[in-house]
Design a protein around this motif. Sequence first.
Motif, mmCIF file in Angstrom:
data_model
loop_
_atom_site.group_PDB
_atom_site.id
_atom_site.type_symbol
_atom_site.label_atom_id
_atom_site.label_comp_id
_atom_site.label_asym_id
_atom_site.label_seq_id
_atom_site.Cartn_x
_atom_site.Cartn_y
_atom_site.Cartn_z
ATOM 1 N N ASN A 26 3.930 1.563 -1.156
ATOM 2 C CA ASN A 26 4.567 1.692 -2.467
ATOM 3 C C ASN A 26 3.594 2.200 -3.513
ATOM 4 O O ASN A 26 3.970 2.978 -4.387
ATOM 5 N N GLU A 27 2.324 1.777 -3.436
ATOM 6 C CA GLU A 27 1.300 2.276 -4.356
ATOM 7 C C GLU A 27 1.090 3.764 -4.171
ATOM 8 O O GLU A 27 0.961 4.508 -5.149
ATOM 9 N N ARG A 28 1.057 4.221 -2.929
ATOM 10 C CA ARG A 28 0.862 5.646 -2.653
ATOM 11 C C ARG A 28 2.055 6.467 -3.143
ATOM 12 O O ARG A 28 1.885 7.601 -3.600
ATOM 13 N N ARG A 29 3.253 5.934 -3.033
ATOM 14 C CA ARG A 29 4.438 6.654 -3.501
ATOM 15 C C ARG A 29 4.454 6.762 -5.025
ATOM 16 O O ARG A 29 4.973 7.718 -5.577
ATOM 17 N N MET A 30 3.927 5.748 -5.700
ATOM 18 C CA MET A 30 3.930 5.735 -7.167
ATOM 19 C C MET A 30 2.942 6.735 -7.751
ATOM 20 O O MET A 30 3.124 7.148 -8.883
ATOM 21 N N LYS A 31 1.917 7.094 -7.002
ATOM 22 C CA LYS A 31 0.889 8.001 -7.539
ATOM 23 C C LYS A 31 1.356 9.420 -7.567
ATOM 24 O O LYS A 31 2.188 9.931 -7.043
ATOM 25 N N LYS A 55 0.834 -1.213 0.000
ATOM 26 C CA LYS A 55 0.000 0.000 0.000
ATOM 27 C C LYS A 55 0.860 1.251 0.000
ATOM 28 O O LYS A 55 0.573 2.221 -0.692
#
Length: 147
Positions: free
Chosen positions: A142-147, A140
Amino acid sequence: MNWVQQVDQWQHEHHPALYDAGRMVLGLFIFYKGLTFIADTSGLAQIIQNSQFQFVALGLAHYVAFAHLVGGLLIALGLITRLAIAFQIPVLVGAVFFFNPGQGFFSVDPQFALSLVTLLALIFFFVGGSGYYSVDHKFKMNERRMK
């Protein structure tokens, strides 16, 4: 926001390490019970032999072994925890209500109490989710950092 999301939000704000340690211990315990289930071939053969539907009993034995081994590791790691727990709950419901209901909570063989406590812990972690120190939480983040 529904109740499960509120529990997740509180948990991520407070990061209780004891919660994650409990989840890891539960997962490793379930994995251990899977190993002991497979190792007890005489008991497993007796269950299948005494069953009226031997094919169904054989299938259930494979389900229990697979669910405990794979699900226990997934719960310990915190990877797709709710799904892994969802596969564990029917096994523990069967253990509590069908396999050893004649034993008392304080009997000499504590399998009923152990099954009941494990079922309650699974329900607790099903509601609470993976926790902060889990693979799910890392994904989760890592997903937030990618956005």
